[in-house]
Design an enzyme around this catalytic site. Structure first.
Site, PDB file in Angstrom:
ATOM      1  CG  ASP A 133      -9.386  64.097  14.228  1.00  0.00           C
ATOM      2  OD1 ASP A 133      -8.365  63.959  14.733  1.00  0.00           O
ATOM      3  OD2 ASP A 133      -9.800  63.194  13.386  1.00  0.00           O
ATOM      4  CB  CYS A 187       0.389  64.921  35.287  1.00  0.00           C
ATOM      5  SG  CYS A 187      -0.641  64.425  33.729  1.00  0.00           S
ATOM      6  CB  CYS A 190       0.290  60.540  38.193  1.00  0.00           C
ATOM      7  SG  CYS A 190      -0.367  59.363  37.264  1.00  0.00           S
ATOM      8  CB  CYS A 239      -4.774  52.166  22.118  1.00  0.00           C
ATOM      9  SG  CYS A 239      -3.933  51.355  23.465  1.00  0.00           S
TER      10      CYS A 239
HETATM   11 FE1  SF4 Z   1      -1.371  62.382  33.776  1.00  0.00          FE
HETATM   12 FE2  SF4 Z   1      -1.089  60.072  35.351  1.00  0.00          FE
HETATM   13 FE3  SF4 Z   1      -3.344  60.699  33.801  1.00  0.00          FE
HETATM   14 FE4  SF4 Z   1      -0.815  59.912  32.565  1.00  0.00          FE
HETATM   15  S1  SF4 Z   1      -2.090  58.806  33.811  1.00  0.00           S
HETATM   16  S2  SF4 Z   1      -2.311  61.644  31.774  1.00  0.00           S
HETATM   17  S3  SF4 Z   1       0.516  60.984  34.070  1.00  0.00           S
HETATM   18  S4  SF4 Z   1      -2.626  61.951  35.498  1.00  0.00           S
END
Ligand code: SF4
Length: 380
Positions: A133, A187, A190, A239
């Site tokens: 980190d 992803c 999405c 968060c």
């Molecule tokens: Fe990827 Fe959807 Fe996860 Fe965001 S919420 S990191 S767009 S899979």
């Protein structure tokens, strides 16, 4: 079995949930993006400030050959939560549950280094530089290139096994290991994390405007911009929204490491007692959490804001005490704002109290906050 395979087969015994290897090649491809982030004012100042040291392993380690990346899974759910009825509570984000993860990861990496030294005992020239980190390198970039997972549109490392609920650490070494295959982003179409992020901090390509990130906002030490106050809800540190909505985290809740188990009363603390927390009380109660690194002031400011967000009118007398007795102008002025939000029946007595308190304030910011609070009450 070669050294890499020996390490991989012993990683679980060392308490490491995922391990990967990459070259010590530079990360220069990230430079234009990092420079653009800085130029746009999207950095937070929490990043390591020497850009070359973030991108070039050979700037911080003599003749590096490889980087070993590790991931440890952390829990996403609290068992034995306190009842929802009763006093209102705040919340620490998951990365601040249990013992500070910097401590946990540093211990695991020390054990791993010792294991490698023991295994390669005849080679006395091997060297290591572990970091987590706060180190120079960019943890997610190293982990992605070492094949631990992919970087999601939320900018987090997402592993197939544990989702993004993982802590990352890495070790630069002069041992040459065959690199693992990096993982491409999965992803697809999405956009949930982008859509659900309340302040719209995510830019859509894995980068974010760090200044708008609610986790960053909970860690600042000054006044919180009114825009963000309702957005933090009852969170005192961090968060998690972009993690909670991510499909890759669905059903992911791993309780592998005893030291990461959250104590419900610590990570879901009652809010009103937070207002009068002493330095000693803060250290005893929260000192071992990752979320303690900025001291008690941001947590207390956030506790005041959380009381407003939870509409806890029973907090008003305690907030008046804060205004009267707390030595910190920002805390007093945030308490004045909270009183103006929570007081249902504005009275002349309350207005006079705030005006008298305002008259004692010596900073312009505090006087302005008090004035806004008084105006809000008078106009109601
Ligand atoms: Fe990827 Fe959807 Fe996860 Fe965001 S919420 S990191 S767009 S899979």
């Amino acid at each position: 079995m070669d050294l890499k395979e020996t390490i991989k087969s012993h990683a679980k015994d060392l308490g490491i949930d995922k391990i990967g290897f990459t070259t010590a090649d530079n990360f220069a491809a990230l430079k234009p993006s990092l420079l653009a982030q800085k130029a746009a004012g999207h950095t937070t100042g929490f990043e390591h400030q020497n850009l070359d040291e973030r991108l070039y392993p050979d700037k911080i380690f003599d003749q590096p050959q490889s980087i070993i990346a590790i991931a440890l899974a952390y829990p996403s759910k609290i068992h034995d939560r306190p009842p929802r009825t009763g006093p209102k509570r705040g919340r620490f984000a998951r990365a601040s549950w249990g013992l500070d993860y910097h401590t946990v990861l540093n211990r695991k990496m020390a054990a791993l280094i010792q294991f490698i030294k023991n295994t390669a005992a005849t080679d006395t020239t091997i060297r290591f530089k572990p970091m987590v980190d706060t180190g120079e390198l960019i943890d997610v970039a190293v982990a992605q290139r070492a094949g631990l997972g992919f970087i999601g549109k939320n900018g987090l490392l997402i592993t197939p096994e544990f989702g993004s609920y993982v802590y990352l650490g890495e070790i630069i070494t002069n041992i040459k290991f065959a690199p693992d295959e990096p993982m491409a982003c999965q992803c697809g179409t999405c956009t949930r994390c982008i859509d659900f992020c309340p302040p719209k901090a995510l830019l859509g390509d894995g980068r974010m405007n760090g200044q708008r990130c609610l986790s960053y906002q909970t860690q600042t030490k000054g006044y919180m911009d009114p825009e963000f106050r309702p957005m933090i809800r009852n969170v005192l540190y961090g968060c998690d929204i972009c993690q909670q909505v991510c499909p890759f985290n669905k059903g992911k809740d791993f309780h592998i490491h005893a030291e990461m188990e959250p104590d419900p009363n610590t990570v879901l603390p009652e809010l009103i007692p937070m207002l009068s927390l002493s330095n000693k009380g803060f250290k005893t109660r929260f000192g071992k959490l990752a979320g303690a690194w900025r001291g008690k002031k941001p947590l207390q400011r956030n506790a005041i804001i959380a009381l407003v967000n939870l509409h806890d009118r029973s907090a008003v007398p305690h907030l008046l005490e804060v205004i009267e007795n707390d030595p910190r102008p920002m805390i007093r002025a945030t308490a004045a704002w909270a009183v103006s939000e929570l007081a249902t029946t504005p009275t002349d007595e309350l207005t006079t109290f705030l005006k008298n308190a305002q008259a004692k304030e010596t900073t312009k910011e505090a006087r302005t906050e008090f004035q806004k609070a008084i105006d809000r009450i008078v106009q109601r």
